[in-house]
Write a protein that holds these residues in place. Sequence first.
Motif, PDB file in Angstrom:
ATOM      1  N   SER A 196      26.907 -20.337  -4.600  1.00 15.75           N
ATOM      2  CA  SER A 196      25.875 -19.400  -4.164  1.00 15.75           C
ATOM      3  C   SER A 196      24.497 -20.054  -4.170  1.00 15.75           C
ATOM      4  N   VAL A 197      24.177 -20.788  -5.216  1.00 16.49           N
ATOM      5  CA  VAL A 197      22.884 -21.462  -5.289  1.00 16.49           C
ATOM      6  C   VAL A 197      22.740 -22.471  -4.157  1.00 16.49           C
ATOM      7  N   THR A 198      23.807 -23.184  -3.860  1.00 12.16           N
ATOM      8  CA  THR A 198      23.767 -24.150  -2.749  1.00 12.16           C
ATOM      9  C   THR A 198      23.467 -23.439  -1.431  1.00 12.16           C
ATOM     10  N   ALA A 199      24.133 -22.305  -1.201  1.00 11.08           N
ATOM     11  CA  ALA A 199      23.905 -21.532   0.026  1.00 11.08           C
ATOM     12  C   ALA A 199      22.467 -21.004   0.080  1.00 11.08           C
ATOM     13  N   HIS A 200      21.944 -20.590  -1.060  1.00 10.37           N
ATOM     14  CA  HIS A 200      20.595 -20.014  -1.095  1.00 10.37           C
ATOM     15  C   HIS A 200      19.496 -21.069  -1.001  1.00 10.37           C
ATOM     16  N   LYS A 201      19.850 -22.329  -1.056  1.00 11.15           N
ATOM     17  CA  LYS A 201      18.845 -23.390  -0.930  1.00 11.15           C
ATOM     18  C   LYS A 201      18.676 -23.857   0.519  1.00 11.15           C
ATOM     19  N   ILE A 202      19.457 -23.302   1.443  1.00 13.03           N
ATOM     20  CA  ILE A 202      19.337 -23.712   2.843  1.00 13.03           C
ATOM     21  C   ILE A 202      17.939 -23.358   3.359  1.00 13.03           C
ATOM     22  N   ALA A 203      17.184 -24.360   3.753  1.00 15.67           N
ATOM     23  CA  ALA A 203      15.817 -24.146   4.239  1.00 15.67           C
ATOM     24  C   ALA A 203      15.303 -25.438   4.854  1.00 15.67           C
ATOM     25  N   ASP A 204      14.318 -25.308   5.710  1.00 16.88           N
ATOM     26  CA  ASP A 204      13.649 -26.474   6.273  1.00 16.88           C
ATOM     27  C   ASP A 204      12.322 -26.741   5.580  1.00 16.88           C
ATOM     28  N   VAL A 205      12.139 -26.117   4.415  1.00 15.39           N
ATOM     29  CA  VAL A 205      10.948 -26.322   3.582  1.00 15.39           C
ATOM     30  C   VAL A 205      11.401 -26.502   2.139  1.00 15.39           C
ATOM     31  N   GLU A 206      10.480 -26.916   1.270  1.00 17.31           N
ATOM     32  CA  GLU A 206      10.843 -27.140  -0.130  1.00 17.31           C
ATOM     33  C   GLU A 206      11.140 -25.832  -0.854  1.00 17.31           C
ATOM     34  N   VAL A 207      12.135 -25.882  -1.746  1.00 19.64           N
ATOM     35  CA  VAL A 207      12.540 -24.729  -2.552  1.00 19.64           C
ATOM     36  C   VAL A 207      12.258 -25.024  -4.024  1.00 19.64           C
ATOM     37  N   GLY A 208      11.619 -24.104  -4.726  1.00 19.11           N
ATOM     38  CA  GLY A 208      11.382 -24.223  -6.161  1.00 19.11           C
ATOM     39  C   GLY A 208      12.166 -23.160  -6.907  1.00 19.11           C
ATOM     40  N   SER A 209      11.886 -22.994  -8.204  1.00 18.90           N
ATOM     41  CA  SER A 209      12.595 -21.993  -9.002  1.00 18.90           C
ATOM     42  C   SER A 209      11.682 -21.446 -10.088  1.00 18.90           C
ATOM     43  N   PHE A 210      11.776 -20.128 -10.347  1.00 16.42           N
ATOM     44  CA  PHE A 210      11.063 -19.535 -11.458  1.00 16.42           C
ATOM     45  C   PHE A 210      11.784 -19.906 -12.748  1.00 16.42           C
ATOM     46  N   LEU A 211      11.026 -19.929 -13.851  1.00 20.15           N
ATOM     47  CA  LEU A 211      11.623 -20.284 -15.130  1.00 20.15           C
ATOM     48  C   LEU A 211      10.945 -19.521 -16.259  1.00 20.15           C
ATOM     49  N   SER A 212      11.721 -18.660 -16.924  1.00 20.67           N
ATOM     50  CA  SER A 212      11.241 -17.999 -18.137  1.00 20.67           C
ATOM     51  C   SER A 212      12.024 -18.603 -19.305  1.00 20.67           C
ATOM     52  N   SER A 213      12.067 -17.919 -20.438  1.00 24.49           N
ATOM     53  CA  SER A 213      12.826 -18.452 -21.566  1.00 24.49           C
ATOM     54  C   SER A 213      14.247 -17.919 -21.606  1.00 24.49           C
ATOM     55  N   GLY A 214      14.612 -17.071 -20.620  1.00 21.79           N
ATOM     56  CA  GLY A 214      15.926 -16.446 -20.629  1.00 21.79           C
ATOM     57  C   GLY A 214      17.011 -17.288 -19.987  1.00 21.79           C
ATOM     58  N   VAL A 215      18.259 -16.857 -20.171  1.00 20.64           N
ATOM     59  CA  VAL A 215      19.403 -17.599 -19.654  1.00 20.64           C
ATOM     60  C   VAL A 215      19.464 -17.551 -18.130  1.00 20.64           C
ATOM     61  N   ASP A 216      19.092 -16.436 -17.515  1.00 23.44           N
ATOM     62  CA  ASP A 216      19.258 -16.284 -16.062  1.00 23.44           C
ATOM     63  C   ASP A 216      18.464 -17.331 -15.290  1.00 23.44           C
TER      64      ASP A 216
END
Length: 609
Positions: free
Chosen positions: A245-265
């Motif tokens: 799922s993560v691989t599919a959700h990274k499909i883009a012609d621009v850079e992709v980042g990620s949010f990060l908190s202290s939780g597991v998700d």
Amino acid sequence: MCGIVGFVGARDDAREVLQAMMDLIAHRGPDGQGQFLEGPVALGQRRLSIIDLEGGRQPMYNEDENLVVVFNGEIYNFQSLAEELRAAGHTFATRSDTEVLLHGYEQWGKGMLDRLRGMFTFAIWDRRENTLLLARDHFGIKPLYYYQNEEGELLFGSEIKSFLGHPGFHKELNEDQLSLYLSYQFSPGENTFFKGVKKLMPAHWLEWKDGQATVQRYWRPEFKPDDAPSLQEWEKAISDTMQESVTAHKIADVEVGSFLSSGVDSSYMAALAKVDKTFTVGFANKQYDETDYATEFSKHIGVKNYAYRITPEEYWANLGRIQYHMDEPLADAASVALYFVNREAAKQVKVCLSGEGADEFFGGYNIYKEPFTVSWYDHLPLWLRRSVGAVANLLPPVPGINFLVRRGRPLEERYIGNTNLMGERRKRKLMKHYTGNCKPTDISRPFFEMTKGQDPVTRMEYCDLNLWMVGDILLKADKMSMANSLELRVPFLDRKVFELACRIPTKCKVNAQQTKIAMRGAAEMTIPAKTADKKKLGFPVPVRAWLREEKYAAILRDAFATPAAEKFFNTKELNRMLDQHVSGKRDNWRQLWCVFIFLVWYDEYFVKR
């Protein structure tokens, strides 16, 4: 990712009206715009370019230009669908996911919706049949609103504020929604705070033809637990499915980042995605700050973390802007912090991954432990528990009282979602125009009826999936990201992930000690156990502490002295609750914040505009 608007109803100034509606949601798509006007229909789109930067412009047409579409979202399986459609004889002019909607509708009609994997709202105009089709994705990741006036015009848009640009929109407060909001902390169900404006609900389509609008549900999530696989087998299946799922959700012609908190998700998401940048916000008060953890974890997975600490001054100063972007009042204090993390991420990337949906799919909320705690009490006769609960409800809120009140009622009577801020007794004292016509359980009851016979945790998950997740979690995710022209993608909220999650038995999700049992086990295959097993905190925000300082309490006192506060509330009771909180006698911050945020929102839409 974009914003869409439109209307059906012939008018001489259609182009100017459409442009005014588009301008009001320019933040959703600063990279371009497009219009289609013909006869009674007007379609508009603001574009944030993510896939096929040059060829993906909208509105877009099929081969014979009989169909025209405007689209907001991403279709993650568009490449496989395009291959299937080419094999059926369709010719593609672009490599964008938008075009799949046109050829898919040609080939399968509304049946196309069940084939889509992604987040979307779209409008397709059939020029031959003079028919408009609106649709919203399966989980409600992307919002869509509609409004039909007395003149028969139909308006639609990604945000309610776009309707303010249309002369046929009659802005009027729907005060009936206020009572529901005071319990839910968001605006639940299909109705909104604007009279006549409705949400197109998740997994629904609307078809307009010959002046008539028909709304229908095309898909319904169902939990079907399977006890056969072992916990270890579920963990492996989650690990494999989430990676895909993560691989599919990274499909883009621009850079992709990620949010990060202290939780597991978010930690699990960032590690799976292997992005180059993560983004975190926190506060100067260490109790509410996650930036040190994010910096440490980002180093562990080898990515750069961008951390930002929000000052109290800018938190409070931006409340009006944030409620304007929200369209309807949302009293989730974490939405403000979400605004800032989106703002910071938008300085570096155009797309970010986030962890929404994991709790509803895999049993993540602490309230889901409730059926496993003091379970013997539920075996007492209901009449006895009701009687004890009724008496307890009259007593001061000391430890243990809330337990007796809650467990004195069956689950379907007491649970409306993750928040139940105010009961009817409290609202009756607080509201000037309390009627009791629509109670919170009127909204939640249908979802409990659909899950009769299933265990309590599954029933709570189903309620949250349809109410809390849509009305709070996804609303703020969409509105706060789009306010900053950032696309937010949610790989947990994926159809393939749900097809797995819906089969996981409750015993592999939650017990009296732990939540998200199987998902945490899957995460441990990728991230350290101390992170995977971390207790859920939500998004900690220091509003409770701030409201015990006179500096910030004074802001609420001023709001409670406005004509709007006098119009809707018993302000003497509001100030009494505030005094109790400031003195430390009661913890009233959530109830106070809920009223205050409504007043902030009301000021934006009914005083300033």
